[in-house]
Structures are given as structure tokens and as C-alpha cells.
Design an enzyme around this catalytic site. Structure first.
Site, PDB file in Angstrom:
ATOM      1  CG  ASP A 234      -2.723   3.605  -1.598  1.00 56.95           C
ATOM      2  OD1 ASP A 234      -3.408   3.803  -2.639  1.00 56.95           O
ATOM      3  OD2 ASP A 234      -2.333   4.543  -0.885  1.00 56.95           O
TER       4      ASP A 234
HETATM    5  C1  BGC Z   1      -3.959   7.009  -2.895  1.00 56.27           C
HETATM    6  C2  BGC Z   1      -5.262   6.432  -2.372  1.00 56.27           C
HETATM    7  C3  BGC Z   1      -6.271   6.388  -3.496  1.00 56.27           C
HETATM    8  C4  BGC Z   1      -5.696   5.569  -4.637  1.00 56.27           C
HETATM    9  C5  BGC Z   1      -6.616   5.472  -5.833  1.00 56.27           C
HETATM   10  C6  BGC Z   1      -3.468   6.295  -4.122  1.00 56.27           C
HETATM   11  O1  BGC Z   1      -2.393   6.974  -4.683  1.00 56.27           O
HETATM   12  O2  BGC Z   1      -2.976   6.941  -1.891  1.00 56.27           O
HETATM   13  O3  BGC Z   1      -5.747   7.192  -1.316  1.00 56.27           O
HETATM   14  O4  BGC Z   1      -7.478   5.863  -3.055  1.00 56.27           O
HETATM   15  O5  BGC Z   1      -4.493   6.173  -5.080  1.00 56.27           O
HETATM   16  O6  BGC Z   1      -6.702   6.699  -6.471  1.00 56.27           O
END
Ligand code: BGC
Length: 767
Positions: A234
Site C-alpha cells: 500500500d
Molecule cells: C490506499 C490504497 C490506495 C493507495 C493509492 C492508499 O492510501 O490505502 O487503497 O490504492 O493509497 O492511492
């Protein structure tokens, strides 16, 4: 620049150590690294999940820059409420086509974490509180997206069930709960649909960051489930990058400013990281690049009109009719607009998606009010409340009072259709909700309008359950729309007018009181730790176990007709040593009849329970569902199958799936609390023999058909107490939980010496 899979061995040989390390992190927020010297291009991964969020200008994380227009489908809470795998596949195909047309390799979704607490701020992005339902719906969604030649990122792996402290919190979850509740949806999607990528979560699990957990990322994900794709972090989830590479985290996103690349290089040089581990991760990045290039040679086009129509269909199917007293819905088209008024700012300014990384820039946005007007239904409208940025915003009371007065005047003697819901600030990625309540201004409006209106219909827009217990008496009908996406307005109108019949079912319970949700005792934790003390008892499992009152149970949803369930037939078994995990053990059949006057979709649900289990068990667990479109009077059979795995629990002694012999309760019906068909049958299965040791109790030894008589005999007079003709059953019960090792030590039986006990253990302990 084109890379194919067959180039990978050559590229691995030609890349320098520094180049390899660079490939393991992003070049910016959304792209992987390119290596121009060797013709390796960068590919783009971007959000997700219910529409494409591709930022048009310079990249930034918070969605401050506009993203390209894309179809905004209902968020996962809505898609989950459809209980419709075929629809999810079609939505997936549309999402995949838009992703491909925008030259993006991977759409960052779907999110399938369990809704452990209704307060999780990101529940709108998650499918269900039940792993069977979440897995059965997410697998076709992933297949649909990937059928277009782009990848998905199954997220957030794993146990990311709250937003509070999400980047540090340690989810303390016992092994059985992980295996039975928090991992199975991921397992189902991985084994069935092979997502191109899996995104590890921010949090720690039992103390170890998911981004560097070899058990999670390698033992379970790859060795057990056979995952073939790439693991991406993530955004910002990496703690110790070197440990992550060794554990199986292939790609770090976004760019870490070269800091972690340098650490990886250094670790390989010093021997702290095997170069083979680095190469394995690089090969997976190259594989992602190669497979995404194959389809992108022909990017295709997007049919925005068709996708808008699909978004409307999805929103229609997502809506759950919670209540419909005296057939309050559908409305009579002919009597509109003279007899009906629409009240509530959300009818004009829809709340249609959640805040955070999933925010899409819709290709169109049609409110319910617009949709009515487009059909020539010029219904009077009053906003009723100020659409607050916060449900507790100060200083809006006066205008709310004025707007309420105006709405009450308009509604007097008419049918009032009220659009209520949660303001955007109440639920978002990044923080959890503080309560389950609608804004006070919405509830006050409802009470005042209901007092003067002929009939009161409530339509709700929110991404996760809201409490209804305190106000639902004022509503003749309640239609839960969730966050319906860009066509949620027309979908609501289709349902109001009966052009479509509601067919959604709750994928999350609506508790009467938040305090009844077992997870609330340990939510959201403290000092960096959240203990999942309720274990397997999340959602309806816990509510049904404690018998807590719910406003609406998991699986509930009405429509404009009624159904009858009949003719339950259950046959099957036994489970033997030879039965494979996916082999069908039990077949369940029933017949569903449309007993009302309109067409509608029934969603028969199959639950299983193990009433005599020796383990902690939920009274029932969902193991099957179907969607049957039935004309008035029509009957159709439905068949469910239960595999060995469906009947298994996670055994913490053997550390594997195991079937308990004994009574199996099978129920079929319309929700977890409306199960008119029930049958109990004996399920034969090999009894699991626990390894017997000195620390096994007298009771455990005695329960074993071979070791029991041997121990009883060896204990002489004392042993007779545990035999079938016990002279003192009460004393036997008193002593039954004593580990056998204590018997000689405490002088209970002269006959059983330390040596004879060792002999018995040698003989029976490891059969
Ligand atoms: C989120 C993800 C997301 C990623 C990219 C993170 O903060 O938890 O779900 O895909 O950011 O935006």
C-alpha cells in the site's frame, strides 16, 4: 519499448544491482521505474476500485488534482449488496476497458477487507461482513477487469479493518479467526481469479508489518494459495524494505526517493539479503510490465453511454428495500407530481461516492431530482436541511430550522419522498466514524414531515450502516441506496416508480445498538494495538450468537413481491480421509415461489451451523446464495453444494482445515434471521485424534477408543473411576481435566508410575 516474458532471464542477467533495486520501487506516485538502457518501460498503477482515478496533471496523492473523467460505479458497499456475481463481472469488464483505454496497467482494487465494525471509515470501499459473500463477488469482478488485459490489486492484505492508526496499528488476531474470517475472501479470489497483484496493508498483524511478513506474503499467499502475481505495498506501507524483499514484498509504492533502493543494494553487498530474493522480486516486476504491454498494444475505446447505463443498473441492484409498510412503494406514476413532494438536499446534490483515494471524476452525474424532471415529472422540491460538511456543524441550526419549516409546509397532506444520509465528512478513508447516527437535522426533518405527510418514504445515501432504530417508525418505506455512483439518481427514480424492483440484500447487519456489536469492545484499540477479542464473532455471527436485537439482519432485503420457500432436501456425506477440499459432500435443494403480483428477484441464502460442536461457533454461517428472477406465480428450484472445505473449521492443533463429525444444521431462507427451511442431519467424518502427551488430560485420553482403556487399566483402582461403571462419577468429572502427567506426581495412582506413563505416551502419543 516492449518487454516480453521470454526476455526476463536475459534482462535479469544484464541489469546492474542498482538497476534491479530501482525496479523494486516507483518512479513517482503512480508509475514503476523504467530502465531505458534495456528498453524496460514504466507502467502505471492507479486507483480504483469503483472507477478509474487517473490523475491528469502532476501527480499528488490526495486527489487534489483532477483526474480524467471515468464512470463512477456504486462503491463496494453497494456492489456487495447486489449479491449478483454476474453483474460484478460486467462491471469489472467495463472498469477494465476504461483502464485499458487510459493506458493504465493495474486498477488498484477491489478492497475486500471484512467490515469488522460498522464504524470503519472505509467500509464503503469494502464488500461485506462475511468472507463467503465478499469472495464470491470479488472473484468475478477481478476476472471481469482482467479479461480486458489489465490487472487488479486485491487489497488491503490483510486485517486492515479500521482507519484509526492504520499505518502502525497491530491487529492482534488469533490464528483460527484469521483463517476463518479475515483471510478466506482473499484466498477465494487468489485461487479462483489470480489477480495480477495483491496489495499488502499498512498495519501490523500480531506485531509484524504486513509489508514484511513472510508468513503472510509467502507461506500463505504463495505456498498455500499458489499466488502467481506481484505483491505491491500500500502507498507508504513499507517499514523495513530489506526485510520486505526477503518476505515477499516485490514492489514498493510510491517512490521512496531512492532511500530504500540504496538500502537494498547495500544489503545485497553485505550479504544481508540474498541476491536470489532480489532477482525473484525483479522478475515479478518485469512480468507485470510484460503482461500489461501485451494488451496495451490495442488500447480500445470507452463507451461512456453504455457504462453509464451499466452504472444505473448496478445502482438499481445495489439498493436494499429495508421496509415497505402497506406497499408504500412503488409510487403511482400517474399521481405524480400532484400528490408527491421530494425533500432533502441529497435529492439535488447527490452523495454518490466516498472520500479518499477512491474518489472518481464521473463522466456524468445525475441527481434524483434531475432524473424525475427528465421523465417530465416536475415534482415540488424542498431542500429540508443544509448539506453540512459535518453532521455536528455549528451555526447551521437556524437555516436548518427555516428549511425544515418550508419542507413541512410543502409535505402536508402529500406523499413525502425524503432523501437523507451521511454528510461526506462523516465517512472517509483515513479515519473512522464516531457514531452510527444520521445528522440530527435529518432526523428532526423526518419527524416533522412524517407528522403532516400522508405517507413518508425515506431514501438513504451512506457508505456503511446507519442506525435506524430511533426514527424508522416515522417512515412507511426505507430504501437504502448506499453510495450509488454517478447514476444513483436515475436508479433511485427507477425504483421509486417501480420501473425496476429492488433486489439488493444487506451485506452488513444493521444493529439496533452499536454497543451490541461484539467488536466494539475492542475498537479501535489503544497504544498501537487492537485486539480482535470477539474472534470469529463479527457481524451477524456475533449478533446471532448473543441474540442481540437488530434493526435489519444480514441478508435482508424486500422487493415489490413476496416469496415462499419450500421442499428442502438435503443429502450427502460422509466425509472420509479421501474426500478432497473441493469435493462436494452435501447437496441442498429447495424451491422458491413468487407469491405476489409482480416480478422480482429472490435471493435464497444457505447457512450452516454445527449445533453440537465442541468449538466456539457462530449459530450459522453463510455458505451459498443464488439470485432467481421470478415472474408472479413462478416457482424455481435452487441447488446449493457444500464442499469439504465449506464444512471445515481451522484446527489450531493440526494447523489445517478439519471437519468435525456430528450434527449439521442446514437452513435456507431470506436472511440470517429469516430461515423458514431447516434440517439437521448427522455428518460423518473421521474424528480428529489429538496427539496424546503427558499434558493431555485424563478426559482427552479416556475419549480415545484405544488409548483410553489402556490408561484406565494402567491406573488400577483409580482408573476404574473413569470407566463406564464409575463408582464416583462426580469425582471423575472433577478430575477429568487433570493432565495425566500429574497422576503419578500427585500420588493419585500407585499403579501408574512415571515409567508406565512414558510407555503409554510412546505407544499412543504419535499414532
Ligand atoms: C490506499 C490504497 C490506495 C493507495 C493509492 C492508499 O492510501 O490505502 O487503497 O490504492 O493509497 O492511492
Amino acid at each position: 519499448m516492449v518487454v516480453t516474458v521470454s526476455d526476463i532471464p536475459r534482462l535479469l542477467a544484464e541489469l546492474t544491482l542498482e538497476e534491479k533495486a530501482s525496479l523494486l520501487s516507483g518512479s513517482d506516485f503512480w508509475h514503476t521505474q523504467a530502465v531505458d538502457r534495456l528498453g524496460i518501460p514504466a507502467v502505471m498503477l492507479t486507483d480504483g476500485p469503483h472507477g478509474l482515478r487517473k490523475q491528469a496533471g502532476a501527480t499528488d496523492h490526495l486527489g487534489l488534482n483532477d483526474s480524467v473523467p471515468a464512470t463512477c460505479f456504486p462503491s463496494a458497499a453497494g456492489l456487495g449488496s447486489t449479491w449478483d456475481p454476474d453483474l460484478l463481472r460486467r462491471v469489472g469488464q467495463a472498469l477494465g476497458a476504461e483502464t485499458l483505454a487510459n493506458d493504465v496497467a493495474v486498477l488498484l482494487g477491489p478492497g475486500i477487507n471484512m467490515k469488522r465494525s460498522p464504524l470503519c471509515g472505509r467500509n464503503f470501499e469494502y464488500v461485506a461482513e462475511d468472507p463467503h459473500l465478499a469472495g464470491e463477488l470479488a472473484a468475478p469482478l477481478v476476472e471481469g477487469i482482467q479479461s480486458q488485459g489489465v490487472g487488479t490489486s486485491l487489497k488491503h492484505f490483510a486485517a486492515n479493518n479500521q482507519e484509526t492508526d492504520r499505518m502502525r496499528i497491530s491487529a492482534e488476531v488469533d490464528e483460527r479467526t484469521l483463517r476463518e474470517i479475515y483471510l478466506p475472501a482473499f484466498e477465494k479470489v487468489v485461487t479462483r481469479a489470480q489477480p495480477w497483484t495483491v496489495m499488502c496493508s499498512y498495519n501490523r498483524i500480531n506485531g509484524t508489518y504486513a509489508s514484511q511478513d513472510p508468513w503472510l506474503l509467502t507461506d500463505v499467499l504463495r505456498s498455500e494459495w499458489g499466488f502467481e502475481g506481484l505483491v505491491v505495498s500500500d502507498w507508504g506501507a513499507v517499514d523495513d524494505r530489506v526485510a520486505g524483499v526477503a518476505a515477499g514484498l516485490d514492489l514498493e509504492m510510491p517512490a521512496s526517493d531512492g532511500i530504500n533502493d540504496a538500502r537494498v543494494v547495500e544489503a545485497v553487498r553485505s550479504g544481508d539479503l540474498a541476491e536470489a530474493d532480489l532477482d525473484r522480486a525483479v522478475a515479478r516486476v518485469l512480468h507485470l510490465v510484460a503482461r500489461s504491454q501485451a494488451a496495451r498494444a490495442e488500447p480500445g475505446t470507452t463507451d461512456h453511454e453504455a457504462n453509464h447505463a451499466l452504472a444505473r443498473e448496478a445502482a438499481t441492484r445495489a439498493a436494499v428495500l429495508l421496509k415497505n409498510d402497506d406497499g408504500a412503494l412503488p409510487l403511482e406514476r400517474g399521481s405524480l407530481p400532484a400528490t408527491t413532494v421530494v425533500i432533502g438536499e441529497m435529492a439535488r446534490t447527490p452523495r454518490y461516492q466516498g472520500a479518499g483515494s477512491s474518489q472518481v471524476n464521473p463522466t456524468r452525474l445525475v441527481s434524483a431530482l434531475d432524473a424525475l424532471r427528465e421523465q417530465g415529472l416536475d415534482v415540488p422540491f424542498a431542500p429540508g436541511y443544509v448539506l453540512a460538511e459535518a453532521s455536528t456543524a455549528v451555526g447551521q441550526e437556524r437555516s436548518d430550522v427555516d428549511l425544515r419549516r418550508e419542507a413541512v409546509e410543502l409535505a402536508t397532506g402529500r406523499t413525502a419522498v425524503l432523501f437523507l444520509g451521511l454528510p461526506a465528512i462523516d465517512e472517509s478513508e483515513g479515519y473512522d466514524r464516531a457514531h452510527l447516527d444520521l445528522p440530527a437535522s435529518h432526523i428532526a426533518l423526518l419527524a416533522d414531515v412524517a407528522a403532516v405527510a400522508d405517507r413518508t418514504i425515506v431514501l438513504l445515501s451512506n457508505g456503511s450502516a446507519v442506525a435506524v432504530a430511533d426514527w424508522q417508525e416515522h417512515a412507511d418505506a426505507i430504501l437504502e441506496l448506499w453510495l450509488g455512483g454517478q447514476a444513483g439518481g436515475p436508479a433511485a427514480v427507477d425504483l421509486l416508480l417501480g420501473d425496476a424492483a429492488p433486489s439488493g440484500r444487506l451485506a452488513e447487519s444493521i444493529p439496533e445498538r452499536l454497543a451490541d456489536v461484539p467488536a466494539q469492545l475492542n475498537f479501535p484499540g489503544e497504544n498501537g494495538v487492537v485486539r480482535y477479542g470477539e474472534g470469529i464473532f463479527i457481524g451477524y455471527r456475533g449478533l446471532d450468537a448473543t441474540g442481540a436485537a437488530v434493526s435489519y439482519p444480514f441478508g435482508h432485503g424486500l422487493t415489490y413481491t413476496t416469496f415462499a420457500y419450500a421442499d428442502l432436501a438435503v443429502d450427502g456425506g460422509p466425509v472420509t480421509e479421501a474426500t478432497g477440499a473441493d469435493d462436494v459432500v452435501v447437496r441442498v435443494r429447495a424451491v422458491v415461489t413468487n407469491t405476489g403480483g409482480r416480478a422480482g428477484a429472490a435471493v435464497p441464502q444457505l447457512y450452516v451451523g454445527r449445533p453440537d460442536s465442541l468449538l466456539a461457533r457462530a449459530p450459522r454461517e453463510l455458505r451459498g446464495f443464488a439470485r432467481l428472477e421470478l415472474a408472479p406465480g413462478e416457482s424455481r428450484p435452487v441447488e446449493f453444494t457444500l464442499t469439504r472445505r465449506d464444512l471445515s473449521h481451522w484446527d489450531t492443533v493440526t494447523r489445517g482445515w478439519s471437519v468435525e463429525p456430528g450434527a449439521l444444521e442446514v437452513s435456507v431462507g431470506a436472511s440470517s434471521r429469516d430461515l423458514p427451511l431447516r434440517a439437521v442431519l448427522p455428518l460423518e467424518a473421521p474424528a480428529r485424534r489429538a496427539p496424546l502427551t503427558g499434558y493431555s488430560t485424563i478426559g482427552e485420553w479416556v475419549a480415545d477408543p484405544e488409548a483410553g482403556p489402556a490408561l484406565i487399566g494402567a491406573m488400577g483402582e483409580f482408573g476404574a473411576m473413569f470407566g463406564p461403571d464409575s463408582p464416583d462419577a462426580s469425582m471423575a468429572a472433577f478430575l477429568t481435566s487433570m493432565p495425566v502427567v500429574k497422576v503419578p506426581l500427585m500420588g493419585m495412582s500407585r499403579a501408574l508410575t512415571v515409567e508406565t506413563l512414558e510407555d503409554l505416551i510412546a505407544r499412543y502419543g504419535t499414532r
